[in-house]
Design an enzyme around this catalytic site. Structure first.
Site, PDB file in Angstrom:
ATOM      1  N   GLY B  10       0.883  -1.129  -0.418  1.00 33.59           N
ATOM      2  CA  GLY B  10      -0.183  -0.580  -0.415  1.00 33.59           C
ATOM      3  C   GLY B  10       0.843   1.154  -0.038  1.00 33.59           C
ATOM      4  N   TYR B  11       1.164   2.106  -0.853  1.00 38.96           N
ATOM      5  CA  TYR B  11       1.800   3.417  -0.817  1.00 38.96           C
ATOM      6  C   TYR B  11       0.254   4.792  -1.540  1.00 38.96           C
ATOM      7  CZ  TYR B  11       5.721   5.656  -2.067  1.00 38.96           C
ATOM      8  OH  TYR B  11       6.928   6.928  -2.397  1.00 38.96           O
ATOM      9  N   VAL B  14      -0.495   6.891   4.207  1.00 37.72           N
ATOM     10  CA  VAL B  14      -0.409   6.424   4.462  1.00 37.72           C
ATOM     11  C   VAL B  14       1.415   5.679   4.628  1.00 37.72           C
ATOM     12  CG1 VAL B  14      -0.629   4.698   6.703  1.00 37.72           C
ATOM     13  CG2 VAL B  14      -2.149   5.907   6.367  1.00 37.72           C
ATOM     14  N   LYS B 120      -8.231  -1.489   8.587  1.00 34.26           N
ATOM     15  CA  LYS B 120      -9.446  -1.680  10.073  1.00 34.26           C
ATOM     16  C   LYS B 120     -10.316  -3.285   9.065  1.00 34.26           C
ATOM     17  CE  LYS B 120     -11.202   2.299  10.277  1.00 34.26           C
ATOM     18  NZ  LYS B 120      -9.786   3.182   9.968  1.00 34.26           N
ATOM     19  N   GLU B 144      -1.969  -1.093  16.091  1.00 32.39           N
ATOM     20  CA  GLU B 144      -2.856   0.157  17.025  1.00 32.39           C
ATOM     21  C   GLU B 144      -3.075   0.977  15.999  1.00 32.39           C
ATOM     22  OE1 GLU B 144      -0.616   0.346  20.764  1.00 32.39           O
ATOM     23  OE2 GLU B 144      -3.027   2.117  20.002  1.00 32.39           O
ATOM     24  N   GLY B 149      -5.683   6.629  15.741  1.00 32.08           N
ATOM     25  CA  GLY B 149      -4.125   7.878  15.086  1.00 32.08           C
ATOM     26  C   GLY B 149      -3.791   7.541  15.764  1.00 32.08           C
ATOM     27  N   GLU B 205     -13.741  12.668   4.385  1.00 29.79           N
ATOM     28  CA  GLU B 205     -13.528  12.353   2.558  1.00 29.79           C
ATOM     29  C   GLU B 205     -14.661  12.648   1.703  1.00 29.79           C
ATOM     30  OE1 GLU B 205     -11.515   9.459   1.415  1.00 29.79           O
ATOM     31  OE2 GLU B 205     -10.471   9.478   3.818  1.00 29.79           O
ATOM     32  N   LYS B 220     -13.607   0.047  14.458  1.00 29.37           N
ATOM     33  CA  LYS B 220     -12.624   0.146  16.023  1.00 29.37           C
ATOM     34  C   LYS B 220     -13.607  -0.429  17.176  1.00 29.37           C
ATOM     35  CE  LYS B 220     -11.235   4.795  13.525  1.00 29.37           C
ATOM     36  NZ  LYS B 220     -10.275   5.880  13.545  1.00 29.37           N
ATOM     37  N   GLY B 310      -3.905  11.220   9.654  1.00 28.90           N
ATOM     38  CA  GLY B 310      -3.056  11.815   9.395  1.00 28.90           C
ATOM     39  C   GLY B 310      -1.953  11.063   8.740  1.00 28.90           C
TER      40      GLY B 310
END
EC number: 1.1.1.3
Lengths: 167, 335
Positions: B10-11, B14, B120, B144, B149, B205, B220, B310
């Site tokens: 994944g790029y 994050v 998640k 975590e 976050g 979003e 969560k 972020g």
């Protein structure tokens, strides 16, 4: 000791002052006064609920003095309502019969709506109501909140409850 | 010096953050005895592999890997064939089926590689299965960054509060909702305007449904319920109500009586709903902050707050998971 008194006053000026005087004379500390002008009795009197911090031994004297002044003492005794919770309702609070919502709590006998304020931005807009509910204990408060949740589901109201200190 | 070879899957925001943070903190990590080496990066456009370690500078200027990719290997092929011991999985989340992250995590754990993730979806869909897979293969699954976050929650409970019985957790787990409610309360904005502002600022979003309907918070809550309370629950076990019905008037009424309205998730109650929070409560944080109260038997109530999201902040949580895997190993080695 915290005592509650439910009185009925004539709807004429000066009655509330008259009702408070005997308490003052007995060195009672008035915690709250709720004046239910909107819920007049069939006799046209105005129900008033007082919470007073006062020596219990002085209660009988105060009652007699009130009655001498023509004030009806409906009930007087130890404060029953020990739990207090604030909630906010959002939706068509008034259109969905706010009186009915309140009376479903009040009619339980173990809980009642003590404070109510409304905010209505426009006729078709959702309104909001703040309510303070008091109940005789924690369990009873939970039951009252459960009733309010059911009412909320029936009337499509969002019931916003407070977080508690513990879980 | 312990060399740790990492495959990054994944790029996006994050993923960039992970490369950036590992690059920035190289010296500090070496001080801890860790030499973190990213040996592959994969996104939907391709894979970049460098067995000697990919330098942050060489890739950070590229939004996708397309321009620098040197392999067409898929994520699963990369996980299988590249010599790495830890997979950082940060692909977009899907809480319905968990894919593609779920497949990546299964592949990594089955191949005896630790997994650290901010994703998640796979944990909501299949936490028990993934945990069993990690245990069976003697590796760790750390997440975590999925819950709060930068707010340290899972590591705090598992490490610092070890010995306490956790009675419950209650908190604000979605920075977007918190921003919207804060602006509505401060400026008397209607919901739609506060949402539009959150979108302009990049906090929400283009499709904000997951945030404002409470779906993200509920995900969560499922992760916390399963990971901390061993409850083995699914998304549908959570009662969810979002913030779309909240009006500026209700916030003003709340304020007048000493409260703010916040979207609160609770475990083990498994609820997500707007609630009244006393203005002086440590949970009454504003802007995009998250906050969680942890109720314990020995330590009372502990409240933590932190930035909700972020790229760098999420990467910081991922980095702390990576370090904690090897710190655990070091402690194990001593005893």
């Amino acid at each position: 000791m915290r005592l509650s008194m439910e009185l009925e006053l004539q709807d004429v000026p000066g009655q509330l002052l008259l009702a408070l005087q005997p308490i003052k004379n007995a060195r009672g500390n008035i915690i709250s006064v709720v004046h239910h002008r909107d819920r007049k009795t069939p006799r046209g009197t105005v129900p008033v609920r007082l919470i007073v911090e006062m020596d219990r031994s002085k209660l009988e004297g105060v009652k007699k003095e009130l009655e001498r002044s023509g004030i009806v003492v409906v009930r007087a005794g130890e404060e029953r309502f020990i739990e207090e919770v604030s909630v906010i309702l959002v939706g068509h609070v008034l259109d969905s019969d706010l009186g009915d919502t309140v009376s479903r709590i009040d009619s339980t006998g173990y809980a009642e709506v003590m404070d109510l304020s409304l905010s209505m931005p426009g006729v078709d807009e959702p309104s909001s109501a703040y309510m303070k509910i008091r109940a005789t204990g924690k369990k009873e408060m939970q039951r009252a909140l459960e009733i309010l949740r059911e009412v909320g589901a029936q009337k499509k109201l969002l019931v916003i409850e407070p977080v508690e200190d513990d879980l | 010096m312990r060399e740790v070879r990492i495959s990054l899957i994944g790029y996006g925001v994050v993923g960039h953050g992970v490369v950036d943070v590992i690059s920035r903190k190289r010296k500090m990590l070496r001080g801890l005895g860790l030499d973190l080496k990213i040996v592959s990066i994969t996104d939907h456009t391709g894979t970049l592999v460098n067995e000697d370690g990919i330098s942050g500078e060489s890739v950070l200027s590229h939004k996708t890997l397309h321009e620098v990719a040197n392999s067409e290997m898929s994520a699963k092929e990369t996980i299988r064939s590249v010599n790495s011991e830890l997979v950082v999985e940060v692909t977009p989340t899907n809480i319905v089926h968990g894919q593609p992250g779920l497949g990546h995590m299964e592949e990594a754990l089955s191949n005896g590689k630790h997994v650290v993730t901010s994703n998640k979806g796979p944990l909501v869909v299949a936490y028990d299965k993934l945990k069993r897979l990690a245990d069976d293969n003697g590796v760790m699954l750390k997440f975590e960054a999925t819950v709060g976050g930068t707010m340290p929650l899972i590591n705090l409970i598992e490490r610092t509060l070890v010995g306490n019985t956790i009675l419950g957790i209650r908190g604000i787990f979605n920075g977007t909702c918190n921003y919207i409610l804060t602006r509505m309360a401060e400026e008397q904005y209607p919901f739609s305007r506060a949402l539009a502002e959150a979108q302009e600022l990049g906090y929400a979003e283009a499709d904000p449904t997951y945030d404002i309907e409470g779906v993200d918070t509920a995900a969560k809550i499922v992760i916390l319920a399963n990971a901390i309370f061993n409850m083995n629950v699914k998304y549908n076990d959570v009662q969810v109500r979002g913030i779309t019905e909240i009006t500026p008037e209700s916030l003003a009424l709340a304020k007048k009586h000493g409260y703010v309205i916040k979207l609160i998730g609770e475990v083990p109650a498994l609820t997500v709903r707007p609630m009244l929070v006393p203005i002086r409560s440590p949970l009454a944080v504003g802007s995009t902050l998250n906050a969680a109260a942890i109720y314990t038997d020995l330590s009372g109530t502990i409240t933590v707050t932190g930035l909700g999201a972020g790229g760098l902040e999420t990467a910081a949580a991922i980095l702390s998971d990576i370090v904690s895997i090897y710190r655990t190993k070091r402690v194990d080695a001593i005893f």
